[in-house]
Design a protein around this motif. Structure first.
Motif, PDB file in Angstrom:
ATOM      1  N   ILE A   1       0.860  -1.187   0.000  1.00 30.72           N
ATOM      2  CA  ILE A   1       0.000   0.000   0.000  1.00 30.72           C
ATOM      3  C   ILE A   1       0.892   1.232   0.000  1.00 30.72           C
ATOM      4  O   ILE A   1       1.799   1.356   0.819  1.00 30.72           O
ATOM      5  CB  ILE A   1      -0.946  -0.003   1.214  1.00 30.72           C
ATOM      6  N   GLN A   2       0.627   2.122  -0.953  1.00 30.43           N
ATOM      7  CA  GLN A   2       1.376   3.381  -1.045  1.00 30.43           C
ATOM      8  C   GLN A   2       0.386   4.511  -1.282  1.00 30.43           C
ATOM      9  O   GLN A   2      -0.466   4.419  -2.176  1.00 30.43           O
ATOM     10  CB  GLN A   2       2.403   3.306  -2.188  1.00 30.43           C
TER      11      GLN A   2
ATOM     12  N   ASN B   1      -2.196   5.258   0.391  1.00 34.48           N
ATOM     13  CA  ASN B   1      -3.550   4.721   0.602  1.00 34.48           C
ATOM     14  C   ASN B   1      -4.106   3.972  -0.600  1.00 34.48           C
ATOM     15  O   ASN B   1      -5.319   3.763  -0.690  1.00 34.48           O
ATOM     16  CB  ASN B   1      -4.530   5.840   1.003  1.00 34.48           C
ATOM     17  N   HIS B   2      -3.255   3.567  -1.514  1.00 35.01           N
ATOM     18  CA  HIS B   2      -3.691   2.792  -2.681  1.00 35.01           C
ATOM     19  C   HIS B   2      -3.011   1.431  -2.654  1.00 35.01           C
ATOM     20  O   HIS B   2      -1.806   1.338  -2.403  1.00 35.01           O
ATOM     21  CB  HIS B   2      -3.357   3.526  -3.981  1.00 35.01           C
ATOM     22  N   LEU B   3      -3.798   0.376  -2.917  1.00 35.49           N
ATOM     23  CA  LEU B   3      -3.257  -0.981  -2.903  1.00 35.49           C
ATOM     24  C   LEU B   3      -2.728  -1.356  -4.288  1.00 35.49           C
ATOM     25  O   LEU B   3      -3.429  -1.199  -5.293  1.00 35.49           O
ATOM     26  CB  LEU B   3      -4.339  -1.970  -2.465  1.00 35.49           C
ATOM     27  N   TYR B   4      -1.510  -1.867  -4.311  1.00 39.76           N
ATOM     28  CA  TYR B   4      -0.887  -2.334  -5.547  1.00 39.76           C
ATOM     29  C   TYR B   4      -0.570  -3.823  -5.380  1.00 39.76           C
ATOM     30  O   TYR B   4       0.188  -4.202  -4.485  1.00 39.76           O
ATOM     31  CB  TYR B   4       0.402  -1.563  -5.834  1.00 39.76           C
TER      32      TYR B   4
END
Length: 309
Positions: free
Chosen positions: A216-217, A219-222
């Protein structure tokens, strides 16, 4: 293979177990891209320079991987190695790469730029910097080979588990009407909670999900399932796809293909291929069971709602 491998037999047999694990080790040594020396790494290191001759088993697997990469409009692409190395998801240094670098690496992921010579069993990556990665198909192939070894020793009951690739032989114990039970993990659960249990006999169960390797970077999940068209993790309605099939190699291929297609397109394909079954876990807490005649599903997590085709 970056995972725990286990073999369950109805009766103890050290000779059989040793034969299976020796074979797995031999195949891993040929197929890995996580070490400097392997047949696949020899191909990658010669990219843009010269063809590399490989063993018949490795060449056959590469042939199948290229065919699937070219035939299906999905996220299955065995030439995606340069992007996998760039993102490093699941390894030290994982982060969102600069968009410019992603564009550059995309130019190295066209499976049409891989030349196979059947007569010489050679593989040539035409562009310097290209890399093949058989991670999406190798575990299924190895599981099927392990099954052949068990049959060679006249073992027809058991489970081969290669961390997400579960291949069941026959049915447990002496009751032909009984099933092997395979847990379906609840996505992103912090412990070993299950969404449900899949009951099968003499079938392969393979799951591709976005919750095993991710970061998570901002607040976005990769996650690790990359879209070969964009170079970024695929974003759709699915948390995972589980394929129930006759072979583990099929399960590996179609779990990745179906994740790339999403539920609707996969359903259309499955309606024409009744020998395959699939379980889709959607982000909206829906579980879609397609062609459920080949398995029994027991819901564990009541947060989910089941739909059946």
């Amino acid at each position: 293979m970056g995972t725990t491998v286990s073999l369950t037999l109805i009766e103890p047999n050290d000779t059989v177990a040793q034969a299976v694990f020796d074979s797995i080790k031999l195949l891993e040594d040929k197929l890995t891209v996580n070490r400097l020396i392997s047949e696949v790494m020899s191909i990658n290191l010669a990219a843009g320079s010269h063809p590399v001759t490989v063993s018949s088993s490795v060449f056959s697997l590469i042939e199948q991987a290229q065919k699937v990469s070219l035939h299906f409009n999905s996220c299955f692409n065995f030439a995606i190695g340069p992007l996998v190395k760039l993102w490093k998801i699941g390894f030290n240094g994982q982060q969102v790469p600069p968009a410019k670098l992603i564009k550059q690496r995309l130019l190295l992921t066209d499976p049409n730029n891989i030349e196979l010579d059947t007569n010489n069993r050679s593989v040539f990556l035409k562009k310097f910097g290209m890399e093949i990665d058989l991670g999406a198909i190798a575990k299924g192939y190895i599981a099927d080979v392990a099954k052949l070894i068990l049959h060679k020793y006249q073992v027809y009951q058991g489970i081969i588990n290669l961390g997400g690739n579960v291949l069941t032989l026959g049915s447990p114990l002496t009751n032909e009407n009984s099933y092997w039970h395979v847990g379906l993990k609840k996505p992103f659960a912090t412990d070993d909670k299950l969404s449900g249990v899949i009951k099968v006999k003499n079938k392969s169960v393979v799951t591709s999900g976005i919750y095993e390797r991710f970061f998570i970077q901002n607040n976005h999940l990769y996650h690790h399932i990359l879209d070969p068209k964009t170079g970024y993790p695929l974003d759709n309605e699915l948390d995972s796809v589980t394929v129930i099939s006759n072979s583990s190699l099929e399960g590996d291929i179609y779990s990745t293909v179906f994740y790339g297609w999403g539920l609707d397109n996969s359903r259309k394909y499955l309606q024409k291929h009744q020998n395959l079954s699939a379980i889709f876990l959607l982000k909206n807490k829906t579980i879609a069971l397609i062609n459920p005649d080949n398995f029994v599903f027991q819901l564990i997590d009541t947060q989910y709602k089941i739909i059946t085709d």
